[in-house]
Design a protein around this motif. Structure first.
Motif, mmCIF file in Angstrom:
data_model
loop_
_atom_site.group_PDB
_atom_site.id
_atom_site.type_symbol
_atom_site.label_atom_id
_atom_site.label_comp_id
_atom_site.label_asym_id
_atom_site.label_seq_id
_atom_site.Cartn_x
_atom_site.Cartn_y
_atom_site.Cartn_z
ATOM 1 N N PHE A 494 0.812 -1.211 0.000
ATOM 2 C CA PHE A 494 0.000 0.000 0.000
ATOM 3 C C PHE A 494 0.849 1.266 0.000
ATOM 4 C CE2 PHE A 494 -2.693 -3.282 1.707
ATOM 5 C CZ PHE A 494 -3.952 -3.004 1.204
ATOM 6 N N LEU A 495 2.107 1.136 0.390
ATOM 7 C CA LEU A 495 2.926 2.326 0.602
ATOM 8 C C LEU A 495 3.208 3.095 -0.679
ATOM 9 C CD1 LEU A 495 5.462 0.985 3.221
ATOM 10 C CD2 LEU A 495 3.598 2.574 3.592
ATOM 11 N N ASP A 496 3.323 2.379 -1.789
ATOM 12 C CA ASP A 496 3.623 3.066 -3.040
ATOM 13 C C ASP A 496 2.499 4.006 -3.468
ATOM 14 O OD1 ASP A 496 6.089 1.866 -3.269
ATOM 15 O OD2 ASP A 496 5.306 0.137 -4.362
ATOM 16 N N SER A 497 1.314 3.801 -2.911
ATOM 17 C CA SER A 497 0.187 4.670 -3.282
ATOM 18 C C SER A 497 0.077 5.892 -2.385
ATOM 19 C CB SER A 497 -1.132 3.879 -3.234
ATOM 20 O OG SER A 497 -1.373 3.403 -1.923
ATOM 21 N N ILE A 498 0.923 5.997 -1.336
ATOM 22 C CA ILE A 498 0.821 7.132 -0.410
ATOM 23 C C ILE A 498 0.999 8.479 -1.115
ATOM 24 C CG2 ILE A 498 2.034 8.288 1.492
ATOM 25 C CD1 ILE A 498 2.178 5.669 2.931
ATOM 26 N N PRO A 499 1.993 8.641 -2.014
ATOM 27 C CA PRO A 499 2.129 9.946 -2.675
ATOM 28 C C PRO A 499 0.960 10.270 -3.600
ATOM 29 C CG PRO A 499 4.149 8.645 -2.878
ATOM 30 C CD PRO A 499 3.089 7.729 -2.388
ATOM 31 N N ALA A 500 0.192 9.243 -4.005
ATOM 32 C CA ALA A 500 -0.890 9.461 -4.959
ATOM 33 C C ALA A 500 -2.271 9.499 -4.312
ATOM 34 C CB ALA A 500 -0.864 8.351 -6.027
ATOM 35 N N LEU A 501 -2.331 9.455 -2.984
ATOM 36 C CA LEU A 501 -3.622 9.486 -2.307
ATOM 37 C C LEU A 501 -4.313 10.827 -2.526
ATOM 38 C CD1 LEU A 501 -2.705 7.835 1.127
ATOM 39 C CD2 LEU A 501 -4.037 6.810 -0.720
ATOM 40 N N ARG A 502 -5.624 10.777 -2.652
ATOM 41 C CA ARG A 502 -6.403 12.011 -2.760
ATOM 42 C C ARG A 502 -6.662 12.568 -1.356
ATOM 43 N NH1 ARG A 502 -11.174 9.335 -6.230
ATOM 44 N NH2 ARG A 502 -10.808 7.815 -4.587
ATOM 45 N N ASN A 503 -7.160 13.797 -1.295
ATOM 46 C CA ASN A 503 -7.534 14.361 -0.003
ATOM 47 C C ASN A 503 -8.604 13.480 0.644
ATOM 48 O OD1 ASN A 503 -5.770 16.414 -0.471
ATOM 49 N ND2 ASN A 503 -7.312 17.999 -0.770
#
Length: 563
Positions: A494-503
């Motif tokens: 899941f960590l690779d998606s942290i920079p791409a998370l929406r508000n």
């Protein structure tokens, strides 16, 4: 259709007559029942699989959002093992011409469950892996119905805070006892909705436990608006924190101005004089033996008188400068209106029990949360005030062990200010007491919640003491790396998606959730939101009128050091 069968992928679900379209003989694929890949390599918690690109494209058009994302980074897949299913999340993906299907992906195992005979769905899901698959085992998409079983509550007390991504209706639950009992951290860059998400979680906890005990340190005065009807708000106007509650270390931070060798000399003098001042109280006579740390009330004027008397006893070989320094600082604290919330000139009475009852919500009376707004506290003493509050929480828990236990949750916003790493540390007592709570608090019923936008600036080891981590978008590479090191290994996908998370989106993992999950937080009602929204600069600049009066009022408050 894909060429999976020619490359070693085999479906175990033959097409039924109902799957044939209009007698044309072309089967209609049920993407949930058809494999999307095979296991290539097994290596403990992390393994690799071969994915079929054509099958992934077919799945991407599926009406089930979970199946549509099958095989993508952060998605869940399932693998048949014996009579059950193994659930895993996809961590990485890369094109690989040597791989059957054309894509190699690394996966992290999350847990396992049994298979329902009639539907083939997962049920009885549990964390951990007891039986690993073998290379060549088939990989299938995890459906929304599978995830509904996996994320379902196991009967423990939960609060619901949002929706599990990528589903539309599966609720994300947090197990309250595990979430609070082993501490938690909420992380996220500025502007990601961190404050609103913190308010949402605390509101849900308050609703579930209206007789709870929560103390929140609010450095910016944001949360008063969110909890004005469900909690008590304390600021410099009504905090009334007695100065004599400070222990000796905190006395030194507030009353000593010297550094180096002089500071140790001043500290020795202050210790003797504070102890003498405390012993003047009748409580000290009743207690018998007390120490300089004992929370016995004393009068500031007694302390300054003792300092003067001690200075008068000096022989000519000793200077009175240390006594003068300390006395001058105490006089400054007494006379400065900014410090009146703590160093008031009123007669000293034993208000310790009343103060603890008010701040810790004992009893809660339906308002279980105290918001301690320290935005009006002078910056040079803010850390000391937070240290006193945190230590009182911890000491109260230790000394109330013979009573019915009443756990207390201490939440620190902007936590990197108070428990900084060694590089940014100034040696203040607040970092030591919060670190101690992180390590030992759960033994005594003290739960700690850390909220910060700069996790890499936190003290080493503190984040790893948090059993549950909620990470919203983090833009800084150092912060991402720091969180990656603190998260459980099964959450790495899941960590690779942290920079791409929406508000208002977050990755939640750890003891407080069933398995790692990506969550979209619920909308919070306007009246329950903190006052943390970014102002519209252009809109405010369009407004005219009243500037002169506003400046006059501001100057008056500025001069009075009031708010």
């Amino acid at each position: 259709m894909s060429d999976m069968s020619s490359k070693g992928f085999h479906s175990v679900h033959p097409a039924s007559p109902q799957d044939l379209a209009g007698g044309s003989g072309v089967p209609q694929v049920d993407n949930a029942l058809e494999p999307i890949g095979i296991i290539q390599e097994i290596a403990g918690s992390s393994s690799s699989i071969a994915l079929d690109l054509t099958r992934l494209q077919e799945c991407s058009e599926d009406a089930d959002p979970s199946v549509a994302l099958a095989g993508q980074v952060g998605s869940q897949i399932k693998i048949r093992v014996g009579r059950g299913w193994l659930l895993a999340s996809v961590r990485t993906q890369k094109q690989d011409t040597r791989s059957p299907g054309g894509i190699t992906a690394h996966i992290d195992f999350l847990g396992e469950g049994d298979e329902e005979r009639l539907t083939g769905r997962i049920h009885g899901f549990r964390r951990g892996v007891t039986c690993y698959p073998i290379p060549g085992a088939l990989v299938y998409p995890a459906t929304t119905n599978d995830l509904r079983q996996i994320y379902a509550s196991d009967g423990r007390s939960t609060i619901q805070v949002g929706t599990v991504f990528p589903t539309r209706d599966i609720r994300a639950g947090i197990y309250i006892d595990a979430f609070l009992g082993k501490h938690f951290a909420l992380l996220g860059s500025t502007g990601t909705g961190k404050s609103t998400s913190a308010a949402l979680i605390l509101h849900r906890i308050c609703e579930a436990a209206p007789q709870g005990h929560i103390v929140m340190v609010d450095p910016h005065g944001e949360y008063a608006a969110a909890f004005k009807t469900t909690g008590m708000v304390f600021d410099v106007s009504n905090l009334a924190m007695p100065y004599w509650l400070m222990n000796f270390e905190e006395h030194c931070e507030a009353m000593l101005t010297s550094t180096g060798e002089q500071r140790q000399e001043d500290a020795d003098i202050l210790a003797r004089c504070v102890l003498q001042a405390r012993m003047k109280n009748r409580l000290a006579e009743q207690m018998g033996r007390i120490t300089v740390d004992s929370p016995i009330p004393y009068v500031l004027s007694d302390l300054t008188t003792i300092l003067q008397n001690e200075a008068g006893k000096l022989d000519k070989a000793t200077t009175s400068a240390p006594y003068v320094r300390i006395k001058n600082k105490i006089d400054e604290l007494r006379n400065d209106p900014r410090y009146q919330f703590m160093f008031s000139g009123m007669l000293v009475t034993d208000t310790m029990a009343d103060f603890i009852g008010r701040i810790f919500r004992l009893p809660a009376d339906g308002k279980p949360i105290s918001i301690i707004d320290v935005s009006g506290v002078p910056s040079e003493i803010t850390s000391t005030v937070v240290a006193v509050l945190a230590r009182l929480v911890f000491d109260h828990a230790i000394w109330s062990r013979d009573e019915k236990q009443r756990p207390i949750l201490l939440v620190c916003e902007e936590a990197h200010r108070y428990v900084p790493n060694e590089k940014n540390s100034d040696g203040s007592s607040v970092g030591r007491i919060l670190s101690r709570i992180a390590k030992e608090g759960r033994k005594y019923g003290v739960a700690l919640g850390l909220i910060t936008q700069r996790p890499s600036d936190l003290a080493e080891g503190v984040l790893s003491q948090c059993g549950t981590i909620i990470s919203m978008r983090l833009n800084n590479d150092r912060d991402q790396a720091f969180v990656r090191g603190a998260m459980p290994e099964g959450s790495r996908g899941f960590l690779d998606s942290i920079p791409a998370l929406r508000n208002r989106e977050a990755i939640m993992c750890g003891e407080g959730v069933s398995i790692p999950m990506r969550v979209t937080f619920d909308d919070l009602e306007e009246m329950k939101r903190p006052a943390s929204a970014d102002p519209s600069i252009t809109e405010l600049w369009r407004q005219t009128g009243g500037e002169e009066a506003s400046v006059q009022r501001t100057v008056m408050r500025w001069r009075a050091q009031g708010r």
